[in-house]
Design a protein around this motif. Structure first.
Motif, PDB file in Angstrom:
ATOM      1  N   ALA A  30      42.385  44.683  46.335  1.00 59.42           N
ATOM      2  CA  ALA A  30      43.678  44.084  46.725  1.00 59.42           C
ATOM      3  C   ALA A  30      44.505  43.794  45.479  1.00 59.42           C
ATOM      4  O   ALA A  30      45.726  44.051  45.441  1.00 59.42           O
ATOM      5  CB  ALA A  30      43.451  42.816  47.545  1.00 59.42           C
ATOM      6  N   SER A  31      43.853  43.277  44.436  1.00 60.12           N
ATOM      7  CA  SER A  31      44.580  42.953  43.193  1.00 60.12           C
ATOM      8  C   SER A  31      45.118  44.222  42.547  1.00 60.12           C
ATOM      9  O   SER A  31      46.263  44.270  42.066  1.00 60.12           O
ATOM     10  CB  SER A  31      43.633  42.245  42.210  1.00 60.12           C
ATOM     11  OG  SER A  31      43.090  41.088  42.793  1.00 60.12           O
ATOM     12  N   TRP A  32      44.289  45.258  42.540  1.00 62.25           N
ATOM     13  CA  TRP A  32      44.715  46.537  41.930  1.00 62.25           C
ATOM     14  C   TRP A  32      45.932  47.096  42.659  1.00 62.25           C
ATOM     15  O   TRP A  32      46.913  47.519  42.040  1.00 62.25           O
ATOM     16  CB  TRP A  32      43.547  47.524  41.983  1.00 62.25           C
ATOM     17  CG  TRP A  32      43.879  48.887  41.460  1.00 62.25           C
ATOM     18  CD1 TRP A  32      44.605  49.185  40.340  1.00 62.25           C
ATOM     19  CD2 TRP A  32      43.503  50.146  42.044  1.00 62.25           C
ATOM     20  NE1 TRP A  32      44.693  50.560  40.190  1.00 62.25           N
ATOM     21  CE2 TRP A  32      44.027  51.170  41.214  1.00 62.25           C
ATOM     22  CE3 TRP A  32      42.770  50.505  43.171  1.00 62.25           C
ATOM     23  CZ2 TRP A  32      43.844  52.521  41.494  1.00 62.25           C
ATOM     24  CZ3 TRP A  32      42.586  51.858  43.438  1.00 62.25           C
ATOM     25  CH2 TRP A  32      43.116  52.842  42.608  1.00 62.25           C
ATOM     26  N   ARG A  33      45.867  47.088  44.002  1.00 63.95           N
ATOM     27  CA  ARG A  33      46.989  47.661  44.744  1.00 63.95           C
ATOM     28  C   ARG A  33      48.275  46.861  44.511  1.00 63.95           C
ATOM     29  O   ARG A  33      49.363  47.433  44.391  1.00 63.95           O
ATOM     30  CB  ARG A  33      46.696  47.737  46.254  1.00 63.95           C
ATOM     31  CG  ARG A  33      45.488  48.566  46.613  1.00 63.95           C
ATOM     32  CD  ARG A  33      45.350  49.852  45.841  1.00 63.95           C
ATOM     33  NE  ARG A  33      46.481  50.774  46.011  1.00 63.95           N
ATOM     34  CZ  ARG A  33      46.611  51.917  45.353  1.00 63.95           C
ATOM     35  NH1 ARG A  33      45.707  52.274  44.460  1.00 63.95           N
ATOM     36  NH2 ARG A  33      47.644  52.695  45.585  1.00 63.95           N
ATOM     37  N   ALA A  34      48.143  45.534  44.437  1.00 64.12           N
ATOM     38  CA  ALA A  34      49.340  44.717  44.160  1.00 64.12           C
ATOM     39  C   ALA A  34      49.882  45.063  42.778  1.00 64.12           C
ATOM     40  O   ALA A  34      51.102  45.218  42.592  1.00 64.12           O
ATOM     41  CB  ALA A  34      48.981  43.232  44.255  1.00 64.12           C
ATOM     42  N   SER A  95      41.757  54.023  35.375  1.00 68.76           N
ATOM     43  CA  SER A  95      40.881  53.204  34.528  1.00 68.76           C
ATOM     44  C   SER A  95      40.273  53.989  33.375  1.00 68.76           C
ATOM     45  O   SER A  95      39.805  53.391  32.390  1.00 68.76           O
ATOM     46  CB  SER A  95      39.745  52.626  35.376  1.00 68.76           C
ATOM     47  OG  SER A  95      38.908  53.661  35.853  1.00 68.76           O
ATOM     48  N   GLY A  96      40.198  55.303  33.534  1.00 65.55           N
ATOM     49  CA  GLY A  96      39.478  56.108  32.534  1.00 65.55           C
ATOM     50  C   GLY A  96      37.971  55.960  32.662  1.00 65.55           C
ATOM     51  O   GLY A  96      37.231  56.349  31.757  1.00 65.55           O
ATOM     52  N   MET A 174      38.087  46.124  37.506  1.00 70.33           N
ATOM     53  CA  MET A 174      38.299  44.985  36.602  1.00 70.33           C
ATOM     54  C   MET A 174      39.000  45.427  35.317  1.00 70.33           C
ATOM     55  O   MET A 174      39.787  44.672  34.742  1.00 70.33           O
ATOM     56  CB  MET A 174      36.950  44.333  36.256  1.00 70.33           C
ATOM     57  CG  MET A 174      36.302  43.599  37.400  1.00 70.33           C
ATOM     58  SD  MET A 174      37.263  42.188  37.974  1.00 70.33           S
ATOM     59  CE  MET A 174      37.004  41.059  36.637  1.00 70.33           C
ATOM     60  N   SER A 175      38.701  46.634  34.864  1.00 66.17           N
ATOM     61  CA  SER A 175      39.320  47.093  33.610  1.00 66.17           C
ATOM     62  C   SER A 175      40.835  47.176  33.760  1.00 66.17           C
ATOM     63  O   SER A 175      41.568  47.103  32.780  1.00 66.17           O
ATOM     64  CB  SER A 175      38.742  48.449  33.195  1.00 66.17           C
ATOM     65  OG  SER A 175      39.309  49.485  33.980  1.00 66.17           O
ATOM     66  N   ILE A 176      41.290  47.315  35.003  1.00 62.61           N
ATOM     67  CA  ILE A 176      42.738  47.395  35.237  1.00 62.61           C
ATOM     68  C   ILE A 176      43.339  46.018  35.500  1.00 62.61           C
ATOM     69  O   ILE A 176      44.404  45.687  34.978  1.00 62.61           O
ATOM     70  CB  ILE A 176      43.032  48.320  36.439  1.00 62.61           C
ATOM     71  CG1 ILE A 176      42.462  49.706  36.197  1.00 62.61           C
ATOM     72  CG2 ILE A 176      44.535  48.389  36.708  1.00 62.61           C
ATOM     73  CD1 ILE A 176      42.487  50.601  37.423  1.00 62.61           C
ATOM     74  N   ARG A 186      45.892  39.280  36.149  1.00 65.81           N
ATOM     75  CA  ARG A 186      44.842  38.576  35.407  1.00 65.81           C
ATOM     76  C   ARG A 186      43.783  38.082  36.372  1.00 65.81           C
ATOM     77  O   ARG A 186      44.062  37.867  37.561  1.00 65.81           O
ATOM     78  CB  ARG A 186      45.433  37.406  34.615  1.00 65.81           C
ATOM     79  CG  ARG A 186      45.730  36.193  35.485  1.00 65.81           C
ATOM     80  CD  ARG A 186      46.513  35.145  34.749  1.00 65.81           C
ATOM     81  NE  ARG A 186      47.841  35.065  35.359  1.00 65.81           N
ATOM     82  CZ  ARG A 186      48.839  34.366  34.871  1.00 65.81           C
ATOM     83  NH1 ARG A 186      48.700  33.704  33.759  1.00 65.81           N
ATOM     84  NH2 ARG A 186      49.996  34.330  35.508  1.00 65.81           N
ATOM     85  N   VAL A 187      42.587  37.875  35.830  1.00 67.55           N
ATOM     86  CA  VAL A 187      41.492  37.300  36.616  1.00 67.55           C
ATOM     87  C   VAL A 187      41.181  35.938  36.015  1.00 67.55           C
ATOM     88  O   VAL A 187      40.929  35.831  34.811  1.00 67.55           O
ATOM     89  CB  VAL A 187      40.241  38.204  36.572  1.00 67.55           C
ATOM     90  CG1 VAL A 187      39.100  37.573  37.357  1.00 67.55           C
ATOM     91  CG2 VAL A 187      40.572  39.588  37.131  1.00 67.55           C
ATOM     92  N   VAL A 188      41.248  34.904  36.826  1.00 66.10           N
ATOM     93  CA  VAL A 188      40.922  33.545  36.379  1.00 66.10           C
ATOM     94  C   VAL A 188      39.521  33.221  36.897  1.00 66.10           C
ATOM     95  O   VAL A 188      39.268  33.262  38.101  1.00 66.10           O
ATOM     96  CB  VAL A 188      41.959  32.522  36.904  1.00 66.10           C
ATOM     97  CG1 VAL A 188      41.536  31.092  36.558  1.00 66.10           C
ATOM     98  CG2 VAL A 188      43.335  32.838  36.341  1.00 66.10           C
ATOM     99  N   ARG A 189      38.604  32.919  35.949  1.00 65.90           N
ATOM    100  CA  ARG A 189      37.203  32.728  36.346  1.00 65.90           C
ATOM    101  C   ARG A 189      36.953  31.295  36.798  1.00 65.90           C
ATOM    102  O   ARG A 189      36.345  30.480  36.101  1.00 65.90           O
ATOM    103  CB  ARG A 189      36.282  33.156  35.207  1.00 65.90           C
ATOM    104  CG  ARG A 189      36.220  34.687  35.155  1.00 65.90           C
ATOM    105  CD  ARG A 189      35.596  35.238  33.936  1.00 65.90           C
ATOM    106  NE  ARG A 189      35.453  36.684  34.047  1.00 65.90           N
ATOM    107  CZ  ARG A 189      36.446  37.573  33.971  1.00 65.90           C
ATOM    108  NH1 ARG A 189      37.694  37.179  33.802  1.00 65.90           N
ATOM    109  NH2 ARG A 189      36.204  38.864  34.087  1.00 65.90           N
ATOM    110  N   SER A 190      37.435  31.019  37.961  1.00 61.42           N
ATOM    111  CA  SER A 190      37.243  29.721  38.603  1.00 61.42           C
ATOM    112  C   SER A 190      37.295  29.951  40.109  1.00 61.42           C
ATOM    113  O   SER A 190      37.946  30.887  40.575  1.00 61.42           O
ATOM    114  CB  SER A 190      38.358  28.760  38.157  1.00 61.42           C
ATOM    115  OG  SER A 190      38.142  27.483  38.703  1.00 61.42           O
TER     116      SER A 190
END
Ligand code: GLY
Length: 402
Positions: A30-34, A95-96, A174-176, A186-190
């Protein structure tokens, strides 16, 4: 006594177009598509990809996962399986990184006569649903896959059920999405702990475990089995996911060059389902238990039973190097169909409840998110009619949905 003064900095606040709660394969998709649509994205997860995604074997199995009484789910799985090659190509290009898609087909085998009867029933179901599965003699099955055990009672070839590496797929995502320069993602680790609503009732963000607030134009709930616990402030939206515990075992065949299993082999051993998934790089995944339990325990007996049943179908697994046992919680739903789409509450969408098929259904979920976020009618009309069965509003409180 000297007073101890602790000064806590004010919690950070993010503001994004889209806030995704959960960073498993579905939240990451979902994050990637957004992000692909040029939107700013925050994905909240204390340990992205460490849940059901980490445990998953990665079978892309619309046929061998088909079950009685689930025609809509099967239609969704068939649709998504067709999308996997293009999805993998797009993700690998972006992503490669290699996601390990292997279109090598699946053999289903039965251990005793009871297992053969059950396989026959499923073969008849495949026929009724128009799913390709071909009965083989045991000799034919052994030509196709010489590593099958000697005591088997039936075999079928399912040419359209394949596999992908879920961990590699998640790494690529995640690499993207995890702060790649040039993206607004961004990914917030919480962990998300609750949703935030405006005075008018729209969902406008979420609070995480540190107390930080994350504001967004749209929140996508993709928290798997944890999803119901986040909806305290939004009682009119019901997302009834539940945990269905499963263990997978990872073995390594690289030290045993004579082990050359080429296809996914799955079946039942005295009615207990088991599968063996050989990856091109040498990893062999054995799975999976299925238990209506919400804890992460790994009973020794479950591990024993998986290995015992796997070696009944493919005796060579005995020789492989043991690497790990992983316990994950599948997000099941009351009808086994995922929950994907906009809710009746403005600002809140859902993409969760993918149960046994999170990896398989990732491309279709991506397409649904594309349509939802873009509002593009052409994308919406390209979605399968069966996606209506995944409408989040089917579980809404009585009277909330006309
Ligand atoms: N998709 C297989 C499983 O959940 O065990």
């Amino acid at each position: 006594m000297r007073a101890l003064t602790v000064s806590t900095p004010p919690p950070a606040t993010t503001v994004s177009d889209v806030l995704v709660l959960g960073g498993g394969i579905i939240g990451a998709v979902a994050s990637w598509r957004a992000a692909c649509l040029g939107l700013s994205v925050t994905c909240l997860d204390p340990s992205p990809g460490s849940g059901a995604t980490w445990a998953a074997a990665g079978m892309l199995a619309p046929v061998t996962e088909a079950s009685f009484g689930e025609p809509d789910l099967t239609a969704l799985c068939v649709d998504s399986a067709r999308r996997w090659p293009a999805f993998a190509a797009e993700l690998e290009h972006a992503s490669g990184l290699d996601v390990g898609l292997a279109e090598s087909g699946t053999l289903t085998v039965s251990y005793d006569q009871g297992d053969a009867q059950e396989a026959g029933r499923l073969h008849a179901l495949h026929g009724m649903l128009g799913l390709a599965s071909e009965r083989l003699t045991l000799a034919e099955a052994r030509v196709r896959e010489p590593f099958l055990g000697s005591r088997l009672s039936a075999a079928y070839w399912v040419s359209g059920d394949h596999q992908v590496d879920p961990r590699a797929t998640h790494r690529a995502l995640m690499s993207i999405i995890d702060g790649r320069p040039g993206t607004r993602s961004r990914v917030v680790r919480s962990a998300a702990v609750r949703l935030v609503r405006s005075p008018a009732g729209e969902v406008v963000g979420a609070v995480d475990a540190t107390g930080a607030t994350h504001a967004a134009g749209l929140v996508v709930l993709a928290a798997g089995a944890d999803s119901p616990g986040l909806l305290g402030a939004v009682p009119e939206v019901v997302v009834p996911t539940r945990a269905v515990r499963g263990q997978t075992i990872r073995l390594d065949s690289r030290g045993v060059p004579e082990f050359g299993l080429q296809h996914v082999v799955r079946g039942t051993v005295q009615m207990r389902p088991v599968y063996v998934v050989p990856r091109p790089g040498g990893e062999v995944v054995v799975g999976a238990t299925s238990e209506e339990r919400t804890d992460h325990r790994t009973p020794a007996g479950s591990v024993y039973a998986l290995l015992r049943d796997a070696r009944a179908l493919v005796p060579g697994v005995d020789e492989l190097d043991f690497r790990e046992v992983t316990t994950g919680l599948r997000p099941g739903t009351p009808d086994n169909v995922p929950i994907i789409g906009q809710t009746d509450v403005p600002g809140l969408a859902v993409a969760t409840g993918h149960y046994r098929n999170g990896v398989l259904l990732a491309p279709l979920t991506a397409a649904a998110i594309d349509a939802l976020l873009s509002g593009d009618d052409a994308l919406t009309s390209a979605l399968p009619a069966a996606l209506a069965s995944a409408d989040p509003r089917r579980f809404s409180c009585v009277g909330a949905h006309a």
